[in-house]
Design an enzyme around this catalytic site. Structure first.
Site, PDB file in Angstrom:
ATOM      1  CD  GLU A 200      -3.140  -0.972   2.030  1.00  0.00           C
ATOM      2  OE1 GLU A 200      -2.899  -0.225   3.225  1.00  0.00           O
ATOM      3  OE2 GLU A 200      -4.000  -1.950   2.088  1.00  0.00           O
ATOM      4  CD  GLU A 388      -3.995  -5.810   3.998  1.00  0.00           C
ATOM      5  OE1 GLU A 388      -4.628  -4.919   4.367  1.00  0.00           O
ATOM      6  OE2 GLU A 388      -2.579  -5.724   3.988  1.00  0.00           O
TER       7      GLU A 388
HETATM    8  C1  FCB Z   1      -4.721  -1.938   5.403  1.00  0.00           C
HETATM    9  C2  FCB Z   1      -3.455  -2.332   5.951  1.00  0.00           C
HETATM   10  C3  FCB Z   1      -3.409  -3.504   7.004  1.00  0.00           C
HETATM   11  C4  FCB Z   1      -4.438  -3.119   8.020  1.00  0.00           C
HETATM   12  C5  FCB Z   1      -5.811  -2.995   7.180  1.00  0.00           C
HETATM   13  C6  FCB Z   1      -6.907  -2.821   8.071  1.00  0.00           C
HETATM   14  O1  FCB Z   1      -4.433  -0.708   4.997  1.00  0.00           O
HETATM   15  O2  FCB Z   1      -2.333  -2.776   4.988  1.00  0.00           O
HETATM   16  O3  FCB Z   1      -2.155  -3.388   7.697  1.00  0.00           O
HETATM   17  O4  FCB Z   1      -4.160  -1.951   8.852  1.00  0.00           O
HETATM   18  O5  FCB Z   1      -5.575  -1.895   6.316  1.00  0.00           O
END
Ligand code: FCB
Length: 482
Positions: A200, A388
Protein backbone atom coordinates in the site's frame (compact mmCIF):
# COMPACT_ATOMS: atom_id res chain seq x y z
CA UNK A 1 -35.40 -34.49 -10.74
CA UNK A 2 -33.81 -31.12 -10.15
CA UNK A 3 -32.38 -30.78 -6.65
CA UNK A 4 -34.51 -28.54 -4.43
CA UNK A 5 -33.11 -25.08 -3.95
CA UNK A 6 -31.84 -24.16 -0.54
CA UNK A 7 -34.94 -22.07 0.09
CA UNK A 8 -37.35 -24.91 -0.82
CA UNK A 9 -35.29 -27.26 1.29
CA UNK A 10 -35.65 -24.94 4.27
CA UNK A 11 -39.41 -24.65 3.73
CA UNK A 12 -39.86 -28.41 3.63
CA UNK A 13 -37.89 -28.81 6.80
CA UNK A 14 -39.79 -26.06 8.53
CA UNK A 15 -43.00 -27.97 7.79
CA UNK A 16 -42.39 -30.65 10.36
CA UNK A 17 -41.77 -30.24 14.04
CA UNK A 18 -39.46 -33.25 14.01
CA UNK A 19 -37.30 -31.66 11.36
CA UNK A 20 -37.21 -28.41 13.29
CA UNK A 21 -35.97 -30.33 16.28
CA UNK A 22 -33.34 -32.00 14.14
CA UNK A 23 -32.01 -28.64 12.97
CA UNK A 24 -31.90 -27.21 16.46
CA UNK A 25 -29.90 -30.12 17.78
CA UNK A 26 -27.35 -30.22 14.95
CA UNK A 27 -24.09 -28.35 15.15
CA UNK A 28 -23.96 -25.41 12.76
CA UNK A 29 -21.47 -26.90 10.37
CA UNK A 30 -23.36 -30.17 10.01
CA UNK A 31 -26.44 -28.24 8.99
CA UNK A 32 -24.45 -26.34 6.40
CA UNK A 33 -23.30 -29.61 4.91
CA UNK A 34 -26.84 -30.95 4.73
CA UNK A 35 -28.11 -28.08 2.67
CA UNK A 36 -28.29 -28.80 -1.05
CA UNK A 37 -27.62 -25.22 -2.06
CA UNK A 38 -26.07 -24.55 -5.41
CA UNK A 39 -22.77 -23.39 -4.04
CA UNK A 40 -20.66 -20.75 -5.68
CA UNK A 41 -17.52 -22.77 -6.25
CA UNK A 42 -14.09 -21.23 -6.71
CA UNK A 43 -11.58 -22.58 -9.24
CA UNK A 44 -9.52 -25.64 -8.33
CA UNK A 45 -6.29 -24.77 -6.49
CA UNK A 46 -7.65 -21.40 -5.46
CA UNK A 47 -5.43 -20.18 -2.60
CA UNK A 48 -7.29 -19.41 0.62
CA UNK A 49 -5.22 -17.54 3.15
CA UNK A 50 -4.91 -14.95 5.88
CA UNK A 51 -2.75 -11.83 6.08
CA UNK A 52 -0.83 -10.13 8.87
CA UNK A 53 2.05 -7.65 9.14
CA UNK A 54 5.15 -7.66 11.34
CA UNK A 55 4.67 -4.53 13.41
CA UNK A 56 1.01 -5.31 13.96
CA UNK A 57 1.53 -8.76 15.48
CA UNK A 58 5.12 -9.52 16.48
CA UNK A 59 5.94 -7.41 19.54
CA UNK A 60 9.45 -8.24 20.86
CA UNK A 61 10.67 -4.92 19.56
CA UNK A 62 13.97 -5.02 21.40
CA UNK A 63 14.81 -8.65 20.91
CA UNK A 64 17.54 -10.43 19.00
CA UNK A 65 19.11 -7.29 17.61
CA UNK A 66 16.03 -5.54 16.19
CA UNK A 67 16.31 -1.76 16.24
CA UNK A 68 13.45 0.78 16.07
CA UNK A 69 11.35 1.41 13.01
CA UNK A 70 9.55 4.67 12.34
CA UNK A 71 6.42 3.10 13.82
CA UNK A 72 8.17 2.48 17.16
CA UNK A 73 9.18 6.13 17.32
CA UNK A 74 5.80 7.40 16.15
CA UNK A 75 3.67 5.25 18.45
CA UNK A 76 5.82 6.30 21.41
CA UNK A 77 5.24 9.97 20.57
CA UNK A 78 2.36 11.31 22.70
CA UNK A 79 -0.88 11.91 20.83
CA UNK A 80 -0.07 9.94 17.69
CA UNK A 81 -1.99 6.71 18.30
CA UNK A 82 -5.22 5.82 20.07
CA UNK A 83 -4.54 6.10 23.82
CA UNK A 84 -0.81 5.96 23.11
CA UNK A 85 -0.97 2.29 22.03
CA UNK A 86 2.27 0.86 20.64
CA UNK A 87 3.38 -2.36 18.95
CA UNK A 88 5.81 -3.18 21.80
CA UNK A 89 3.96 -6.40 22.62
CA UNK A 90 1.12 -6.52 20.07
CA UNK A 91 0.09 -10.20 19.71
CA UNK A 92 3.50 -11.42 20.89
CA UNK A 93 3.59 -13.48 17.73
CA UNK A 94 7.39 -13.35 17.81
CA UNK A 95 7.16 -15.88 20.63
CA UNK A 96 3.80 -17.43 19.80
CA UNK A 97 4.20 -18.01 16.08
CA UNK A 98 3.74 -21.76 16.46
CA UNK A 99 0.39 -21.19 18.11
CA UNK A 100 -0.53 -18.81 15.29
CA UNK A 101 0.41 -21.38 12.67
CA UNK A 102 -1.93 -23.78 14.50
CA UNK A 103 -4.73 -21.25 14.12
CA UNK A 104 -4.01 -21.15 10.39
CA UNK A 105 -3.96 -24.92 10.26
CA UNK A 106 -7.32 -25.14 12.00
CA UNK A 107 -8.82 -22.81 9.41
CA UNK A 108 -7.47 -25.02 6.65
CA UNK A 109 -5.74 -22.22 4.76
CA UNK A 110 -3.17 -23.08 2.13
CA UNK A 111 -1.42 -19.69 2.19
CA UNK A 112 -0.23 -17.22 4.80
CA UNK A 113 0.81 -13.69 3.93
CA UNK A 114 3.04 -12.10 6.55
CA UNK A 115 5.64 -9.38 6.44
CA UNK A 116 9.29 -9.26 7.37
CA UNK A 117 10.50 -6.47 9.62
CA UNK A 118 13.33 -4.83 7.72
CA UNK A 119 14.74 -3.61 11.09
CA UNK A 120 15.20 -7.21 12.27
CA UNK A 121 17.29 -8.06 9.21
CA UNK A 122 19.21 -4.79 8.78
CA UNK A 123 18.66 -3.01 12.10
CA UNK A 124 20.16 0.20 10.69
CA UNK A 125 18.48 -0.21 7.32
CA UNK A 126 21.75 -1.06 5.57
CA UNK A 127 25.05 -2.68 6.48
CA UNK A 128 25.57 -6.07 8.05
CA UNK A 129 22.61 -8.47 8.21
CA UNK A 130 21.46 -9.62 11.63
CA UNK A 131 21.48 -13.42 11.67
CA UNK A 132 19.14 -13.71 14.64
CA UNK A 133 16.47 -11.71 12.85
CA UNK A 134 16.78 -13.88 9.79
CA UNK A 135 16.62 -17.03 11.94
CA UNK A 136 13.23 -15.97 13.25
CA UNK A 137 11.72 -15.84 9.76
CA UNK A 138 13.42 -19.12 8.86
CA UNK A 139 11.62 -20.67 11.82
CA UNK A 140 8.27 -19.19 10.74
CA UNK A 141 8.74 -20.48 7.19
CA UNK A 142 9.71 -23.94 8.48
CA UNK A 143 6.67 -24.09 10.71
CA UNK A 144 4.35 -23.11 7.87
CA UNK A 145 5.82 -25.63 5.46
CA UNK A 146 5.62 -28.37 8.08
CA UNK A 147 1.88 -27.65 8.14
CA UNK A 148 1.51 -27.52 4.35
CA UNK A 149 0.88 -23.79 4.32
CA UNK A 150 2.69 -21.78 1.64
CA UNK A 151 4.43 -18.62 2.85
CA UNK A 152 3.67 -15.40 0.94
CA UNK A 153 6.16 -12.80 2.07
CA UNK A 154 5.71 -9.02 2.11
CA UNK A 155 9.05 -7.23 2.30
CA UNK A 156 7.80 -3.84 3.43
CA UNK A 157 4.66 -3.20 5.42
CA UNK A 158 5.50 0.36 6.60
CA UNK A 159 8.01 -0.38 9.41
CA UNK A 160 10.93 1.51 7.91
CA UNK A 161 14.17 1.31 9.94
CA UNK A 162 14.38 4.56 11.89
CA UNK A 163 18.11 4.81 11.28
CA UNK A 164 17.78 5.48 7.53
CA UNK A 165 18.60 9.18 7.10
CA UNK A 166 15.66 11.11 5.68
CA UNK A 167 13.43 8.04 5.45
CA UNK A 168 11.51 7.94 2.16
CA UNK A 169 12.51 11.54 1.44
CA UNK A 170 15.88 10.17 0.45
CA UNK A 171 16.48 8.35 -2.81
CA UNK A 172 19.09 6.28 -0.99
CA UNK A 173 16.26 4.55 0.86
CA UNK A 174 15.00 3.09 -2.43
CA UNK A 175 18.43 1.58 -3.03
CA UNK A 176 18.65 0.32 0.58
CA UNK A 177 15.28 -1.36 0.14
CA UNK A 178 16.40 -3.11 -3.03
CA UNK A 179 19.53 -4.41 -1.25
CA UNK A 180 17.43 -5.76 1.59
CA UNK A 181 14.92 -7.31 -0.86
CA UNK A 182 17.71 -8.99 -2.82
CA UNK A 183 19.27 -10.34 0.37
CA UNK A 184 16.03 -11.78 1.77
CA UNK A 185 14.97 -13.35 -1.50
CA UNK A 186 18.34 -15.05 -1.78
CA UNK A 187 17.96 -16.47 1.72
CA UNK A 188 14.33 -17.59 1.47
CA UNK A 189 13.41 -18.28 -2.14
CA UNK A 190 14.34 -21.96 -1.86
CA UNK A 191 11.18 -22.23 0.25
CA UNK A 192 9.18 -19.07 -0.40
CA UNK A 193 7.60 -18.92 -3.84
CA UNK A 194 5.90 -15.52 -3.70
CA UNK A 195 7.23 -12.13 -2.67
CA UNK A 196 5.38 -8.84 -2.40
CA UNK A 197 7.75 -5.90 -2.57
CA UNK A 198 5.61 -3.29 -0.88
CA UNK A 199 2.28 -2.94 0.87
CA UNK A 200 0.00 0.00 0.00
CA UNK A 201 2.00 2.93 -1.33
CA UNK A 202 -0.36 5.66 -0.23
CA UNK A 203 -0.19 4.68 3.45
CA UNK A 204 3.55 5.19 3.91
CA UNK A 205 3.81 8.12 1.51
CA UNK A 206 0.77 10.42 1.56
CA UNK A 207 -0.53 9.42 4.99
CA UNK A 208 2.99 9.51 6.43
CA UNK A 209 4.60 12.50 4.72
CA UNK A 210 1.65 14.63 3.63
CA UNK A 211 -1.22 14.34 6.13
CA UNK A 212 0.99 13.18 9.01
CA UNK A 213 -1.52 10.60 10.25
CA UNK A 214 0.97 7.73 10.04
CA UNK A 215 4.68 7.41 10.87
CA UNK A 216 6.83 9.47 10.65
CA UNK A 217 3.99 12.00 10.87
CA UNK A 218 5.26 14.73 8.53
CA UNK A 219 3.21 17.32 6.67
CA UNK A 220 5.35 18.19 3.69
CA UNK A 221 4.42 20.50 0.82
CA UNK A 222 3.23 18.80 -2.38
CA UNK A 223 6.52 18.88 -4.28
CA UNK A 224 8.32 17.04 -1.50
CA UNK A 225 5.44 14.66 -0.87
CA UNK A 226 5.39 13.77 -4.57
CA UNK A 227 9.10 13.05 -4.41
CA UNK A 228 8.44 10.63 -1.54
CA UNK A 229 5.87 8.89 -3.75
CA UNK A 230 8.45 8.64 -6.51
CA UNK A 231 11.05 7.10 -4.19
CA UNK A 232 8.46 4.55 -3.10
CA UNK A 233 7.60 3.32 -6.60
CA UNK A 234 11.28 3.44 -7.51
CA UNK A 235 12.06 1.27 -4.47
CA UNK A 236 9.46 -1.21 -5.67
CA UNK A 237 10.98 -1.40 -9.15
CA UNK A 238 14.54 -1.67 -7.89
CA UNK A 239 13.44 -4.43 -5.53
CA UNK A 240 11.77 -6.35 -8.36
CA UNK A 241 15.08 -6.31 -10.21
CA UNK A 242 17.08 -7.24 -7.11
CA UNK A 243 14.79 -10.19 -6.39
CA UNK A 244 15.01 -11.39 -10.01
CA UNK A 245 18.81 -11.20 -9.75
CA UNK A 246 19.04 -13.05 -6.42
CA UNK A 247 16.09 -15.40 -6.04
CA UNK A 248 15.68 -18.91 -7.31
CA UNK A 249 14.36 -18.88 -10.84
CA UNK A 250 10.59 -19.10 -11.02
CA UNK A 251 10.09 -16.98 -7.91
CA UNK A 252 6.87 -15.01 -8.30
CA UNK A 253 7.09 -11.28 -7.68
CA UNK A 254 4.35 -8.74 -7.20
CA UNK A 255 3.11 -6.11 -4.78
CA UNK A 256 0.13 -5.62 -2.48
CA UNK A 257 -1.54 -2.36 -3.44
CA UNK A 258 -4.70 -0.71 -2.17
CA UNK A 259 -5.50 0.82 -5.53
CA UNK A 260 -8.55 3.04 -5.44
CA UNK A 261 -11.41 0.95 -6.76
CA UNK A 262 -13.95 2.68 -8.95
CA UNK A 263 -17.36 1.07 -9.14
CA UNK A 264 -19.57 2.20 -12.03
CA UNK A 265 -22.83 3.61 -10.67
CA UNK A 266 -24.76 1.63 -13.28
CA UNK A 267 -23.50 -1.37 -15.22
CA UNK A 268 -23.73 0.11 -18.68
CA UNK A 269 -21.05 0.36 -21.33
CA UNK A 270 -20.35 4.07 -20.74
CA UNK A 271 -20.28 3.87 -16.98
CA UNK A 272 -17.95 0.88 -17.09
CA UNK A 273 -15.63 2.76 -19.45
CA UNK A 274 -15.68 5.67 -16.98
CA UNK A 275 -14.63 3.29 -14.18
CA UNK A 276 -11.70 2.12 -16.31
CA UNK A 277 -10.59 5.67 -17.06
CA UNK A 278 -10.83 6.54 -13.36
CA UNK A 279 -8.80 3.45 -12.47
CA UNK A 280 -5.85 4.69 -14.55
CA UNK A 281 -6.02 8.32 -13.55
CA UNK A 282 -7.00 7.83 -9.93
CA UNK A 283 -4.03 5.53 -9.35
CA UNK A 284 -1.57 7.50 -11.48
CA UNK A 285 1.21 8.04 -8.90
CA UNK A 286 1.32 4.37 -7.89
CA UNK A 287 -0.24 1.36 -9.61
CA UNK A 288 -0.53 3.05 -13.00
CA UNK A 289 3.16 4.06 -12.85
CA UNK A 290 4.13 0.51 -11.87
CA UNK A 291 2.01 -1.17 -14.54
CA UNK A 292 2.84 1.24 -17.38
CA UNK A 293 6.32 2.51 -16.50
CA UNK A 294 5.18 6.11 -16.86
CA UNK A 295 3.28 8.85 -15.10
CA UNK A 296 0.08 9.79 -16.90
CA UNK A 297 -0.12 13.17 -18.63
CA UNK A 298 -3.04 13.98 -16.36
CA UNK A 299 -0.97 13.42 -13.20
CA UNK A 300 1.96 15.47 -14.49
CA UNK A 301 -0.39 18.30 -15.51
CA UNK A 302 -2.28 18.28 -12.24
CA UNK A 303 0.95 18.46 -10.22
CA UNK A 304 2.66 20.95 -12.57
CA UNK A 305 5.80 22.37 -10.92
CA UNK A 306 5.27 19.99 -7.99
CA UNK A 307 5.58 16.88 -10.16
CA UNK A 308 8.27 14.43 -9.01
CA UNK A 309 11.83 14.84 -10.29
CA UNK A 310 12.56 11.76 -12.35
CA UNK A 311 16.07 10.62 -13.26
CA UNK A 312 16.81 8.93 -16.57
CA UNK A 313 15.97 5.24 -16.41
CA UNK A 314 13.70 5.55 -13.34
CA UNK A 315 10.45 4.89 -15.14
CA UNK A 316 11.74 1.76 -16.82
CA UNK A 317 12.81 0.41 -13.42
CA UNK A 318 9.44 1.33 -11.89
CA UNK A 319 7.67 -0.52 -14.70
CA UNK A 320 9.68 -3.75 -14.28
CA UNK A 321 7.37 -6.60 -15.33
CA UNK A 322 5.54 -8.41 -12.52
CA UNK A 323 4.30 -11.96 -12.21
CA UNK A 324 1.13 -10.95 -10.40
CA UNK A 325 -0.71 -8.03 -8.85
CA UNK A 326 -1.96 -8.20 -5.27
CA UNK A 327 -4.90 -6.00 -4.35
CA UNK A 328 -5.91 -4.96 -0.85
CA UNK A 329 -9.61 -4.28 -1.18
CA UNK A 330 -11.77 -2.47 1.34
CA UNK A 331 -13.80 0.55 0.32
CA UNK A 332 -15.40 1.53 -3.00
CA UNK A 333 -15.58 4.84 -4.81
CA UNK A 334 -18.54 5.24 -7.13
CA UNK A 335 -17.94 6.78 -10.51
CA UNK A 336 -20.27 8.25 -13.13
CA UNK A 337 -19.55 9.09 -16.75
CA UNK A 338 -19.92 12.77 -17.59
CA UNK A 339 -18.89 15.34 -20.17
CA UNK A 340 -15.91 16.82 -18.26
CA UNK A 341 -12.47 16.50 -19.91
CA UNK A 342 -11.70 13.49 -17.69
CA UNK A 343 -14.95 11.86 -18.84
CA UNK A 344 -16.05 10.89 -15.35
CA UNK A 345 -16.87 12.24 -11.94
CA UNK A 346 -16.39 10.51 -8.59
CA UNK A 347 -19.62 10.62 -6.60
CA UNK A 348 -19.79 12.04 -3.08
CA UNK A 349 -20.78 9.48 -0.46
CA UNK A 350 -24.11 10.18 1.24
CA UNK A 351 -23.85 10.39 5.03
CA UNK A 352 -26.11 7.34 5.31
CA UNK A 353 -23.61 5.12 3.46
CA UNK A 354 -23.13 2.03 5.67
CA UNK A 355 -19.77 1.30 7.20
CA UNK A 356 -18.03 -1.01 9.63
CA UNK A 357 -16.31 -0.09 12.92
CA UNK A 358 -13.46 1.88 11.29
CA UNK A 359 -14.60 5.28 10.10
CA UNK A 360 -12.99 4.76 6.67
CA UNK A 361 -14.44 1.32 6.03
CA UNK A 362 -17.56 1.79 3.89
CA UNK A 363 -19.38 -1.36 2.85
CA UNK A 364 -19.83 -1.97 -0.87
CA UNK A 365 -19.18 -5.64 -1.55
CA UNK A 366 -19.13 -5.16 -5.33
CA UNK A 367 -15.84 -3.34 -4.75
CA UNK A 368 -13.99 -6.65 -4.90
CA UNK A 369 -15.47 -7.61 -8.27
CA UNK A 370 -14.61 -4.23 -9.78
CA UNK A 371 -11.13 -4.27 -8.25
CA UNK A 372 -10.36 -7.44 -10.16
CA UNK A 373 -12.19 -6.47 -13.31
CA UNK A 374 -10.88 -2.92 -13.67
CA UNK A 375 -7.27 -3.91 -13.05
CA UNK A 376 -7.60 -6.91 -15.39
CA UNK A 377 -9.12 -4.89 -18.18
CA UNK A 378 -6.81 -1.91 -17.91
CA UNK A 379 -3.48 -3.73 -17.46
CA UNK A 380 -4.06 -7.43 -18.17
CA UNK A 381 -1.84 -8.80 -15.37
CA UNK A 382 -0.90 -12.47 -15.62
CA UNK A 383 -2.40 -13.23 -12.23
CA UNK A 384 -4.17 -11.45 -9.41
CA UNK A 385 -4.53 -12.11 -5.70
CA UNK A 386 -6.71 -10.37 -3.18
CA UNK A 387 -3.96 -9.76 -0.65
CA UNK A 388 -6.25 -8.17 1.96
CA UNK A 389 -9.97 -7.92 2.55
CA UNK A 390 -11.81 -7.93 5.85
CA UNK A 391 -13.34 -5.62 8.39
CA UNK A 392 -13.37 -4.22 11.88
CA UNK A 393 -16.33 -5.04 14.11
CA UNK A 394 -17.26 -4.08 17.64
CA UNK A 395 -16.58 -7.62 18.80
CA UNK A 396 -17.85 -8.66 22.20
CA UNK A 397 -16.52 -11.63 24.09
CA UNK A 398 -19.52 -13.24 25.78
CA UNK A 399 -19.37 -14.63 29.32
CA UNK A 400 -19.21 -18.15 27.91
CA UNK A 401 -16.31 -17.25 25.61
CA UNK A 402 -17.93 -16.66 22.20
CA UNK A 403 -17.68 -13.84 19.69
CA UNK A 404 -20.78 -13.79 17.52
CA UNK A 405 -19.48 -11.43 14.83
CA UNK A 406 -22.41 -11.80 12.49
CA UNK A 407 -21.63 -8.42 10.91
CA UNK A 408 -18.16 -9.63 9.88
CA UNK A 409 -19.65 -12.82 8.44
CA UNK A 410 -22.13 -10.69 6.50
CA UNK A 411 -19.30 -8.49 5.21
CA UNK A 412 -17.11 -11.40 4.17
CA UNK A 413 -19.86 -13.52 2.65
CA UNK A 414 -20.98 -10.67 0.45
CA UNK A 415 -17.48 -9.84 -0.68
CA UNK A 416 -16.72 -13.44 -1.54
CA UNK A 417 -19.93 -13.68 -3.51
CA UNK A 418 -18.76 -10.79 -5.66
CA UNK A 419 -15.25 -12.24 -5.91
CA UNK A 420 -16.83 -15.43 -7.17
CA UNK A 421 -18.45 -13.43 -9.93
CA UNK A 422 -15.01 -12.23 -11.03
CA UNK A 423 -13.63 -15.78 -10.99
CA UNK A 424 -16.60 -17.16 -12.89
CA UNK A 425 -16.19 -14.51 -15.60
CA UNK A 426 -12.65 -15.73 -16.19
CA UNK A 427 -10.51 -12.99 -14.65
CA UNK A 428 -7.20 -14.49 -13.49
CA UNK A 429 -7.87 -14.36 -9.77
CA UNK A 430 -5.76 -16.98 -8.00
CA UNK A 431 -6.33 -16.47 -4.31
CA UNK A 432 -7.78 -14.55 -1.39
CA UNK A 433 -6.01 -13.51 1.83
CA UNK A 434 -8.31 -12.37 4.57
CA UNK A 435 -7.25 -9.48 6.80
CA UNK A 436 -6.65 -10.63 9.41
CA UNK A 437 -5.76 -13.88 11.12
CA UNK A 438 -6.09 -12.24 14.52
CA UNK A 439 -6.87 -8.90 16.13
CA UNK A 440 -3.77 -6.72 16.13
CA UNK A 441 -2.23 -3.25 16.37
CA UNK A 442 -4.30 -1.26 13.90
CA UNK A 443 -1.79 1.56 13.34
CA UNK A 444 -3.03 4.97 14.54
CA UNK A 445 -6.20 3.29 15.83
CA UNK A 446 -4.07 1.18 18.18
CA UNK A 447 -5.95 -1.77 19.65
CA UNK A 448 -9.33 -0.05 19.41
CA UNK A 449 -10.23 -1.67 16.10
CA UNK A 450 -10.42 -5.45 15.77
CA UNK A 451 -10.05 -7.06 12.33
CA UNK A 452 -9.25 -10.63 13.33
CA UNK A 453 -10.90 -13.97 12.77
CA UNK A 454 -9.51 -14.66 16.24
CA UNK A 455 -10.22 -12.48 19.22
CA UNK A 456 -7.10 -11.54 21.16
CA UNK A 457 -7.27 -10.82 24.87
CA UNK A 458 -4.30 -8.47 25.07
CA UNK A 459 -3.85 -9.07 28.80
CA UNK A 460 -3.41 -12.81 28.53
CA UNK A 461 -2.66 -13.16 24.79
CA UNK A 462 -5.41 -15.78 24.58
CA UNK A 463 -6.69 -16.25 21.03
CA UNK A 464 -10.37 -17.24 20.64
CA UNK A 465 -11.87 -18.11 17.25
CA UNK A 466 -14.82 -15.91 16.37
CA UNK A 467 -17.93 -17.10 14.53
CA UNK A 468 -16.28 -15.70 11.38
CA UNK A 469 -13.38 -18.16 11.83
CA UNK A 470 -15.84 -21.03 11.83
CA UNK A 471 -17.53 -19.57 8.77
CA UNK A 472 -14.22 -19.10 6.90
CA UNK A 473 -13.14 -22.65 7.69
CA UNK A 474 -16.34 -23.88 6.10
CA UNK A 475 -15.81 -21.74 2.97
CA UNK A 476 -12.29 -23.12 2.63
CA UNK A 477 -13.32 -26.73 3.15
CA UNK A 478 -15.95 -26.45 0.41
CA UNK A 479 -13.92 -24.09 -1.79
CA UNK A 480 -17.20 -22.30 -2.17
CA UNK A 481 -19.46 -19.68 -0.73
CA UNK A 482 -23.19 -20.09 -0.28
C1 FCB B 1 -4.65 -2.00 5.42
C2 FCB B 1 -3.28 -2.34 5.96
C3 FCB B 1 -3.29 -3.38 7.06
C4 FCB B 1 -4.47 -3.20 8.00
C5 FCB B 1 -5.76 -3.06 7.22
C6 FCB B 1 -6.97 -2.91 8.09
O1 FCB B 1 -4.61 -0.72 4.90
O2 FCB B 1 -2.45 -2.81 4.93
O3 FCB B 1 -2.06 -3.33 7.71
O4 FCB B 1 -4.24 -2.14 8.84
O5 FCB B 1 -5.68 -1.97 6.36
Amino acid sequence: MKKPTRRQFGKTLAGTAAAAYAIASLPRIAFAQMATAELLRFPPNFVWGCSTAAYQIEGAVNEDGRKPSVWDTFSHTPGKTFQGDTGDVADDSYHRYKEDVKLLKNLGVTGYRFSIAWARIFPDGTGQPNQKGLDYYQRVVDELLKNNISPYVTLFHWDLPQALPGGWQSRDTSKAFADYAGFISKQLSDRVGHFFTINEFTCFTDLSYKTGKFAPGLKLPDAQANQVRHHAVLAHGMAVQAIRANAKSGTQIGLAENATVYVPVIETHDQIAAARAATREGNAPFLTAVMEGKYTDGYLQREGANAPKVEPGDMKIIGSPLDFVGLNVYTPEYVRADSSPAGYVVEKRPSSFPRMASDWLYIGPEVIYWAVRNVSEVWKPRALYITENGCSSDDVLTADGHIEDTDRVMYLRNHLTHLHRAASEGYPIKGYFLWSLLDNFEWADGYSKRFGLHYVDYKTQTRTPKLSAEWYRDVISRNAVE
